[in-house]
Design a protein around this motif. Structure first.
Motif, mmCIF file in Angstrom:
data_model
loop_
_atom_site.group_PDB
_atom_site.id
_atom_site.type_symbol
_atom_site.label_atom_id
_atom_site.label_comp_id
_atom_site.label_asym_id
_atom_site.label_seq_id
_atom_site.Cartn_x
_atom_site.Cartn_y
_atom_site.Cartn_z
ATOM 1 N N MET A 157 26.889 26.560 42.940
ATOM 2 C CA MET A 157 27.989 26.663 41.967
ATOM 3 C C MET A 157 28.469 28.112 41.899
ATOM 4 O O MET A 157 27.676 29.024 41.702
ATOM 5 C CB MET A 157 27.508 26.213 40.590
ATOM 6 C CG MET A 157 28.541 26.314 39.480
ATOM 7 S SD MET A 157 29.790 25.027 39.574
ATOM 8 C CE MET A 157 28.842 23.584 39.090
ATOM 9 N N LYS A 158 29.775 28.296 42.089
ATOM 10 C CA LYS A 158 30.369 29.623 41.972
ATOM 11 C C LYS A 158 31.254 29.687 40.736
ATOM 12 O O LYS A 158 31.662 28.661 40.191
ATOM 13 C CB LYS A 158 31.165 29.974 43.232
ATOM 14 C CG LYS A 158 30.307 30.285 44.436
ATOM 15 C CD LYS A 158 31.131 30.882 45.554
ATOM 16 C CE LYS A 158 30.226 31.345 46.686
ATOM 17 N NZ LYS A 158 31.002 31.956 47.796
ATOM 18 N N ARG A 159 31.542 30.915 40.333
ATOM 19 C CA ARG A 159 32.314 31.106 39.110
ATOM 20 C C ARG A 159 33.294 32.248 39.303
ATOM 21 O O ARG A 159 33.003 33.225 39.993
ATOM 22 C CB ARG A 159 31.349 31.409 37.959
ATOM 23 C CG ARG A 159 31.984 31.462 36.585
ATOM 24 C CD ARG A 159 30.927 31.643 35.525
ATOM 25 N NE ARG A 159 30.080 30.470 35.422
ATOM 26 C CZ ARG A 159 28.844 30.469 34.930
ATOM 27 N NH1 ARG A 159 28.296 31.599 34.523
ATOM 28 N NH2 ARG A 159 28.163 29.363 34.860
ATOM 29 N N ALA A 160 34.493 32.130 38.699
ATOM 30 C CA ALA A 160 35.508 33.181 38.792
ATOM 31 C C ALA A 160 36.176 33.370 37.444
ATOM 32 O O ALA A 160 36.240 32.446 36.629
ATOM 33 C CB ALA A 160 36.563 32.825 39.844
ATOM 34 N N LEU A 161 36.683 34.585 37.216
ATOM 35 C CA LEU A 161 37.442 34.906 36.006
ATOM 36 C C LEU A 161 38.886 35.164 36.420
ATOM 37 O O LEU A 161 39.160 36.035 37.243
ATOM 38 C CB LEU A 161 36.860 36.145 35.330
ATOM 39 C CG LEU A 161 37.525 36.581 34.017
ATOM 40 C CD1 LEU A 161 37.281 35.547 32.928
ATOM 41 C CD2 LEU A 161 37.009 37.940 33.584
ATOM 42 N N VAL A 162 39.809 34.392 35.855
ATOM 43 C CA VAL A 162 41.210 34.432 36.275
ATOM 44 C C VAL A 162 42.114 34.586 35.061
ATOM 45 O O VAL A 162 41.959 33.861 34.070
ATOM 46 C CB VAL A 162 41.587 33.147 37.040
ATOM 47 C CG1 VAL A 162 43.083 33.087 37.313
ATOM 48 C CG2 VAL A 162 40.802 33.051 38.341
ATOM 49 N N THR A 163 43.047 35.518 35.130
ATOM 50 C CA THR A 163 44.095 35.658 34.115
ATOM 51 C C THR A 163 45.435 35.322 34.754
ATOM 52 O O THR A 163 45.759 35.822 35.830
ATOM 53 C CB THR A 163 44.143 37.086 33.545
ATOM 54 O OG1 THR A 163 42.900 37.361 32.885
ATOM 55 C CG2 THR A 163 45.283 37.244 32.557
#
Length: 270
Positions: free
Chosen positions: A1-7
């Motif tokens: 499982m990967k995770r990203a922070l996006v605006t």
């Protein structure tokens, strides 16, 4: 499982949502076999661009607007027509399309609010109910598949069925712009950034913050989660929408506005 922070800024969200709406199987089927009715609005303009494959003046692809810090309308000379397609080709009679549409056809209408229950609502300022007033009866009674593309910048904490009771074009004593009624669309399928990332990449998107400054006003910040392959798709989709230019403020001159009598600025009550 990967995770990203996006605006995402509002224009970037609109482009993302537009791509997702066009990719929906209901829309793809209707483009091949039936009607796709796209009611005017800025978010809907992005969808029109994705389907038509050409750029349009999105600021002018609406009548009602929240722009220049107020509820308002665009200049009457620029008011656009709804885009109606039958089997992917332009269909010139929107009213006839509404008569013929059914559950396998698609109606697309943007919104001004999405609440904590994921219910949506749209402003209407024309005495006849405007777009939603003229189409609602046809779409809801015949079970037309209704999609509401709406960014989470339009999230409101109050349930729309409650806030709608406070509105109406003759309900206000003064205000900073055009008076309007908030009209819930109970049969719609909202598509926000959350649904968009699910449709386009198969990842979970969790909104965790909103707002910003320096061009990021109205932004939505999300955490994306998924397996390696899905997250790589999400990365490519995010790259594709980043840098979408902002829309330009576009409103009518109060001195010639046909709605001046139901406007705080036009009637000079503020």
């Amino acid at each position: 499982m990967k995770r990203a922070l996006v605006t995402l800024t509002p224009p970037e969200s609109k482009r993302l949502i537009a791509k997702a709406v066009v990719a929906m199987p209901e829309v793809q089927r209707a483009l091949k076999e039936g009607f796709v009715y796209i009611a005017t609005g800025t978010t809907a303009a992005y969808i029109a661009e994705e389907i038509l494959g050409k750029e349009i003046e999105k600021e002018k692809w609406t009548i009602g607007t929240i722009s220049n810090g107020r509820t308002c309308v665009t200049p009457k000379k620029t008011w656009p027509k709804h885009l109606v397609l039958y089997r992917g080709e332009p269909f010139d009679d929107p009213q006839e399309a509404l008569r013929r549409m059914g559950p396998k056809d698609v109606f697309i209408k943007g919104a001004n609010a999405i609440d904590i229950n994921w219910n949506v609502a749209v402003f209407a300022a024309a005495p006849d109910g405007g777009t939603i007033g003229k189409t609602f009866g046809w779409t809801i009674t015949k079970g037309v598949f209704t999609i509401t593309p709406v960014s989470l910048e339009k999230f409101v904490p109050t349930p729309v069925e409650e806030s709608a009771k406070l509105t109406g074009i003759y309900s206000f004593d003064w205000g900073t712009g055009l008076y309007a009624a908030l009209v819930p669309i109970p049969h719609s399928h909202p598509v926000t950034e959350v649904e968009a990332y699910k449709i386009l990449a198969g990842v979970e998107a969790v909104p965790i913050a909103s707002g910003g400054a320096g061009g990021a006003e109205g932004s939505v910040t999300l955490v994306l989660q998924g397996d390696d392959e899905a997250m790589e798709r999400a990365r490519e989709i995010t790259r594709a929408v980043k840098g979408e230019p902002p829309l330009k403020p576009y409103t009518e001159d109060c001195s010639v506005c046909p709605f001046a009598g139901i406007c705080g600025l036009g009637s000079k009550t503020i």
